[in-house]
Structures are given as structure tokens and as C-alpha cells.
Design an enzyme around this catalytic site. Sequence first.
Site, PDB file in Angstrom:
ATOM      1  CG  ASP A  54      -1.602   1.253   1.512  1.00 47.14           C
ATOM      2  OD1 ASP A  54      -2.253   1.743   0.575  1.00 47.14           O
ATOM      3  OD2 ASP A  54      -1.507   1.773   2.648  1.00 47.14           O
ATOM      4  CG  ASP A  98      -1.956   7.503   0.475  1.00 38.22           C
ATOM      5  OD1 ASP A  98      -1.096   8.380   0.370  1.00 38.22           O
ATOM      6  OD2 ASP A  98      -2.770   7.218  -0.434  1.00 38.22           O
ATOM      7  CD  GLU A 106      -4.401   9.524   3.845  1.00 35.52           C
ATOM      8  OE1 GLU A 106      -4.782  10.649   3.456  1.00 35.52           O
ATOM      9  OE2 GLU A 106      -4.643   8.477   3.203  1.00 35.52           O
ATOM     10  N   GLY A 131     -10.309   7.071  -1.355  1.00 36.29           N
ATOM     11  CA  GLY A 131     -10.366   7.805  -2.615  1.00 36.29           C
ATOM     12  C   GLY A 131     -10.765   9.245  -2.362  1.00 36.29           C
ATOM     13  CD  GLU A 170     -13.710   7.438  -5.135  1.00 38.33           C
ATOM     14  OE1 GLU A 170     -12.786   8.215  -4.784  1.00 38.33           O
ATOM     15  OE2 GLU A 170     -13.633   6.721  -6.156  1.00 38.33           O
ATOM     16  CG  HIS A 177      -9.096  14.193  -6.892  1.00 41.26           C
ATOM     17  ND1 HIS A 177      -8.401  13.318  -7.679  1.00 41.26           N
ATOM     18  CD2 HIS A 177      -8.854  13.825  -5.603  1.00 41.26           C
ATOM     19  CE1 HIS A 177      -7.775  12.437  -6.915  1.00 41.26           C
ATOM     20  NE2 HIS A 177      -8.030  12.722  -5.657  1.00 41.26           N
ATOM     21  NE  ARG A 178      -8.522  18.710 -13.999  1.00 36.04           N
ATOM     22  CZ  ARG A 178      -9.610  18.000 -14.314  1.00 36.04           C
ATOM     23  NH1 ARG A 178      -9.513  16.728 -14.571  1.00 36.04           N
ATOM     24  NH2 ARG A 178     -10.801  18.588 -14.399  1.00 36.04           N
ATOM     25  CB  THR A 191      -3.234   7.607  -3.458  1.00 38.59           C
ATOM     26  OG1 THR A 191      -3.305   9.026  -3.511  1.00 38.59           O
ATOM     27  CG2 THR A 191      -1.876   7.160  -3.970  1.00 38.59           C
ATOM     28  CG  ASP A 222      -1.901   2.501   6.544  1.00 41.79           C
ATOM     29  OD1 ASP A 222      -2.106   2.212   5.348  1.00 41.79           O
ATOM     30  OD2 ASP A 222      -2.394   3.500   7.097  1.00 41.79           O
TER      31      ASP A 222
END
Length: 249
Positions: free
Chosen positions: A9, A11, A18, A51, A54, A80-81, A122, A181
Amino acid sequence: MTLQALIFDVDGTLAETEDLHRVCFNRAFAEAGLDWAWDDRLYRELLAITGGKERMAHYHRAVLGRPPEALTHDAIADLHRSKTALYAHGVAEGQLALRPGIAGVIEAASVRGITLAIATTTTLANVEALLEATLGSSGHSLFQVIAAGDMVAAKKPAPDIYDLALQRLGLPAARCVAIEDSLNGFVSASRAGIATVVTLSRFSEGAEAFASALAVVPSLSALAAPDARSPPGDAILDTICGLIEPASV
Ligand code: XBP
Ligand code: MG
């Protein structure tokens, strides 16, 4: 079984990312003229939704109680961009470091011919920025497979991103170990049939949530015995191999 691949994973696992994600969400909101502000406590709750797109849609609908149609798909994509660009910039500036044990295990696995892969919720650009900033310009090429973000429709805790990684690796789940995690990540890997080592992060649930994990540790480096004679990365790998095939060590 013989360990053939480690699937990481990103993040919370490769790095404690985060907080930077949170700050960049807030900056993107401010730049778009929104009065949204995600503090640490709220973000901890919002992380239940994997996400970034989301998570924003969930916040708008479930926390603010607004009608879903009031935040269009395009508006979410724009937010998000800009958040992704801010995040990648912060990573390139060196704001993140790999967690203890990660660099060593990546090096040791590469030397032993154990394949490395990534399965993350991500965005791919975030993964590429992190690998380049922490492992150098060839960091990306250390990973044979990178399964990320919108490459699958259903994000963690659905198993889809791990299923995709396995499919691209051409390996059965039984020959792989995942490093995760979060509970969402652990459930995702488990539903794909992959044994999982959990390295607790700042936003992880309590260790008891991961009862069926191969191991639950504060960081990967805790898997290297203090008196191990080999370098830490090798000692970590030896421990993981011993967990999946106790008779081999
Ligand atoms: C990570 C996520 C991601 C990041 C933000 O979960 O849920 O959404 O918080 O990244 P995991 P994006 O570690 O379980 O993969 O904004 O690019 O989605
Ligand atoms: Mg994670």
C-alpha cells in the site's frame, strides 16, 4: 510457500502521507472559494471513505447534508486535479519520507529477486511523485506493477485493486504478501486472499482490528530482530518469510 512478491500500500504504509493529503485538500477547497476545512479529527473520520473524489462526495452529501446533484462530477474532478497538483508539488519539495524499514526491505527484496508491486487507492501521479522523491528517478522502475486509483471502479475495502495487481503480476495470492496500514486496506488484501503484514500508522485503527493479520507492528523495522546479524532489510524479509513458511527459518 515461497514468497514471490511483496505488494505495498502507499498512504500510511510507504510514508505517512495523510496529513499532506489533508492540507492539500484544504488548499484546493480555499482556491476554489469553498469554505470547507477538514481538521485532523474530521479527516480521521473521513478516511473511512477511500479515494479523494469519493471522500469529497461523501463529505458534501453525508456531512454537510447537501443534495448530491449540487456537486457535479466535473466540480469534484476539478477540485481533485488541483489537490493532486498541490500534493505532488509538496512531495517533490521533500515533505515526505519513507517509513522506517521500507527502503531496506525494498533493496533486500530487489537483490533476492522478490518482485515488488503497489496496490493503492491514491492517484498514480501521487505514487510516482513519492517514489521519485524518496527512491530517486529510478524508484518507479523498482516496482514491476503499480495498481492505483481509478484503475479499478471499486476502491478499498473492495479487493479489486489487489486482484488487479495479482493479475498483472501473473501470480496467485498465495505467493504474495501485502503490507498495509489501514483496516480498509487490510480488508481489501484479505478479500483478495493475500496474507498481510500490518504496519500501524497515525490513522490506523487499533491493533485488535487486524486479528487475522500475519503480524501487526508499529513499523516494518520492528520485524528486524535487534540482534539480527544481517542488514535490517534482510532481517525484515527473513521474518516475513518465516511468518508464511515457519519451517523455512
Ligand atoms: C488512501 C486513500 C487516498 C488518499 C488520497 O487509502 O484513501 O484516497 O487519502 O488520495 P489507502 P487521492 O492507503 O488504503 O490506499 O486523493 O489521490 O484519492
Ligand atoms: Mg494506507
